[in-house]
Enzyme design. Structure first.
Site, PDB file in Angstrom:
ATOM      1  N   GLY A   1     -12.665  57.841  12.459  1.00  0.00           N
ATOM      2  CA  GLY A   1     -13.188  56.785  11.698  1.00  0.00           C
ATOM      3  C   GLY A   1     -11.897  55.910  10.944  1.00  0.00           C
ATOM      4  N   SER A   2     -12.199  55.520  10.033  1.00  0.00           N
ATOM      5  CA  SER A   2     -11.258  54.405   9.226  1.00  0.00           C
ATOM      6  C   SER A   2     -11.332  54.231   8.018  1.00  0.00           C
ATOM      7  CB  SER A   2     -11.026  53.072  10.223  1.00  0.00           C
ATOM      8  OG  SER A   2     -11.243  53.258  11.492  1.00  0.00           O
ATOM      9  N   ASN A   3     -10.260  53.678   7.282  1.00  0.00           N
ATOM     10  CA  ASN A   3     -10.440  53.164   6.117  1.00  0.00           C
ATOM     11  C   ASN A   3     -10.288  51.702   5.717  1.00  0.00           C
ATOM     12  OD1 ASN A   3     -11.125  55.649   4.952  1.00  0.00           O
ATOM     13  ND2 ASN A   3      -8.889  56.019   4.807  1.00  0.00           N
TER      14      ASN A   3
ATOM     15  N   ASN B   1     -16.495  54.686   6.766  1.00  0.00           N
ATOM     16  CA  ASN B   1     -17.269  55.400   7.666  1.00  0.00           C
ATOM     17  C   ASN B   1     -18.435  55.836   7.262  1.00  0.00           C
ATOM     18  OD1 ASN B   1     -14.115  56.488   8.714  1.00  0.00           O
ATOM     19  ND2 ASN B   1     -15.096  54.825   9.797  1.00  0.00           N
TER      20      ASN B   1
ATOM     21  N   ARG C   1     -15.107  61.022   0.725  1.00  0.00           N
ATOM     22  CA  ARG C   1     -14.195  59.943   0.823  1.00  0.00           C
ATOM     23  C   ARG C   1     -14.610  58.417   0.566  1.00  0.00           C
ATOM     24  NH1 ARG C   1     -12.442  57.470   6.303  1.00  0.00           N
ATOM     25  NH2 ARG C   1     -13.757  58.874   7.325  1.00  0.00           N
TER      26      ARG C   1
END
Length: 568
Positions: free
Chosen positions: A14-16, A279, A308
């Site tokens: 995933g990513s931020n 995500n 998160r």
């Protein structure tokens, strides 16, 4: 049935990202944090690039090796980033098979599947090559698939229909690179709707921010799902009735191609404060404007958010409220770096105080030592934080043995999604079980209960073991992928931060810093093989230079003239 594709599920990365607008930044212009997560090894790498076509294009950021467009980055006026988008990109159709296992029935009529043979040239063990081929069975909707859940029998089979990749994807990415504002980026995305798996978020030099799912999503309305959905097969895949043509994907006015939703039917935000994405589904990308009422295929709404996501929202909201301990209530570029990379573990914030109640009832020496370690831990996964490994394993074990969240003392409240559910039922025996399991794992490989990450979480570059901060503790924003292996401990880091970017627009143009965590070159003989990984271990970054003047002012600038056939 050997000519088939397996439909096994694959784990993903995933990513931020944070896009900050005029109401959140110190100068009223846009700001972006991007941290796409991906694998650190292999050919599927992202590279940091600066692409310039005089008078046409000037863009900097990250691209996949071999592609001609920047996928996350910025130009003179706009910056954008993406994270894994949660809507389903395909559906399965359950087929009623006909007189043979390779025929099927639609609306009472029997049709034949098509067999397509693919040939490739493959290397042999002796150093030569040989021709190999494989046959695939398909229908006009797509390829036949099979796994232990979706079996191909004499009576039933399953075909996968996927939105797929097209050249519209490349055209859409090019328009990202050329966008002159967040609104321009949004509008150009409506034309193509082809990016296969990424949310888009953007900020511009006027202080506007945008979030939108400008992707191809199967046009399966809730009404179609109710009419045609096949239940009780899988919680992660939509299965529709392939025996009726009326169960095909719908045609939507305004969509660029039949069978997908139009942009106006997908989640989007246009704001002046902020947007985050980590995500999760579209529902809570801004705590002040939830996105609701979209078809189920696009993802869950009004449900607990991933820890998160909650960590990200709190990072922004406490900054804007001026309650995060830093001066003021706006983001500077330096504060954006500090806040996004402080490695604080949100699960500790919601569980650790109640965990102390559990500790007050214990008498065993090893438990008391673990309690002391966690009581004095700084609640981060920094490289030298004693207790970080113990908490990570404990929190992961806790989630395993309590998948339904029964141990939360405060249940989920849809009106308080950033801070609920929370609390820990310290008297529940499962808390002790989770701690015992965590300590046993550490004991099994000789890791002290008060160990730091320095010697146990690392990237391997040649003969060097480079310590890496962050991790997989529930609620960690700086997520790092290296799952525990029983009997061995933590293997080298296999994925996590890649091209990490902090940038801001200013009256003098875009400024910012970046790091490519696994370094630019996969060649172990290159000086660029491990240099940025070592910088990342020390949380150091480098300046990004977009303008010609800024490039020429770099004290480390080297100019190389390339000549061809005597012409330079």
């Amino acid at each position: 049935m050997d000519d088939i594709i397996r439909a096994d599920e694959a784990s993903g990365y995933g990513s931020n990202m944070m896009a900050l607008g005029a109401e959140s930044t110190d100068n009223g212009q846009g700001m972006m944090f991007a941290n796409p997560h991906w694998t650190w090894d292999g050919a599927d790498r992202w590279m940091e690039m600066h692409v310039t076509i005089p008078g046409k294009l000037n863009v900097m950021g990250m691209m996949t090796m071999g592609l001609p467009v920047v996928q996350t980055g910025f130009n003179d006026h706009t910056t954008w980033a993406g994270t894994t988008s949660m809507p389903m990109r395909y559906t399965l159709y359950r087929l009623k098979l006909g007189s043979t296992p390779t025929s099927y029935v639609v609306d009472g009529s029997e049709r034949k599947m098509i067999r397509r043979v693919v040939q490739v040239t493959a290397a042999t063990a002796g150093g030569g090559t040989e021709k190999r081929e494989h046959g695939f069975w398909e229908t006009p909707d797509g390829l036949m698939v099979v796994d232990p859940t979706f079996k191909w029998t004499d009576d039933t089979g399953y075909v996968m229909r996927d939105v797929g990749y097209t050249f519209r994807w490349l055209s859409q990415q090019l328009r990202l690179n050329q966008a002159i504002s967040a609104e321009d980026l949004s509008e150009s995305g409506k034309k193509f709707m082809a990016i296969g798996w990424r949310n888009l978020s953007a900020a511009d030099d006027q202080g506007n921010v945008f979030y939108g799912d400008r992707t191809a999503i199967p046009a399966v309305s809730d009404a179609l799902l109710a009419k045609c959905g096949i239940e009780n097969l899988s919680s992660k895949v939509l299965v529709l009735d392939g025996e009726r043509s009326a169960c095909g994907w719908e045609t939507v006015p305004g969509a660029p191609v039949p069978g997908i939703f139009s942009a106006d039917q997908l989640p989007q935000l246009h704001r002046r404060d902020y947007i985050i994405q980590s995500n999760d589904t579209h529902w809570m990308n801004n705590a002040r404007e939830p996105l609701e009422g979209f078809p189920k295929i696009m993802g869950a709404e009004r449900t607990p958010r991933d820890l998160r996501t909650r960590n990200a929202l709190l990072k922004v909201e406490t900054r804007l409220a001026g309650t995060d301990g830093y001066p003021g209530n706006r983001f500077t570029l330096n504060l954006l770096k500090t806040i996004t990379m402080n490695n604080r573990v949100y699960s500790a914030d919601i569980w650790l105080d109640d965990f102390a109640q559990f500790c007050r009832t214990q008498t065993e020496e090893k438990i008391l030592f673990a309690c002391h370690t966690l009581a004095t831990w700084d609640r981060t996964e920094n490289i030298d934080s004693p207790g970080a490994l113990l908490w990570r394993l404990f929190a992961i074990e806790l989630e395993k043995i309590d998948p339904d969240g029964e141990l939360f003392t405060t249940p989920f409240d849809v009106k308080k999604p950033m801070v609920t559910p929370s609390g820990l039922r310290a008297s529940d025996p499962r808390v002790r079980t989770a701690l015992d399991n965590a300590m046993a794992k550490l004991d099994s490989v000789g890791i002290p209960h008060d160990a730091t990450l320095r010697n146990y979480q690392y990237a391997v570059k040649g003969n060097d073991h480079i310590p890496i901060s962050g991790g997989e503790a529930p609620g960690q924003y700086n997520i790092v992928y290296n799952d525990w292996v029983d009997g061995k401990g933590y293997p080298p880091v296999v994925g996590g931060p890649t091209f990490v970017m902090w940038m801001q627009f200013t009256p003098k143009g875009p400024v910012g810093e970046s790091i490519l965590a696994y370094s630019q070159s996969p060649n172990s003989e290159s000086p660029l093989y491990a240099d940025q990984t070592r910088m990342w271990a020390e949380m150091r970054t480098k300046k990004m230079r977009l303008s010609e003047a800024d490039i020429l002012s770099d004290p480390n600038l080297e100019t190389i003239t390339v000549c061809s056939r005597g012409k330079c």
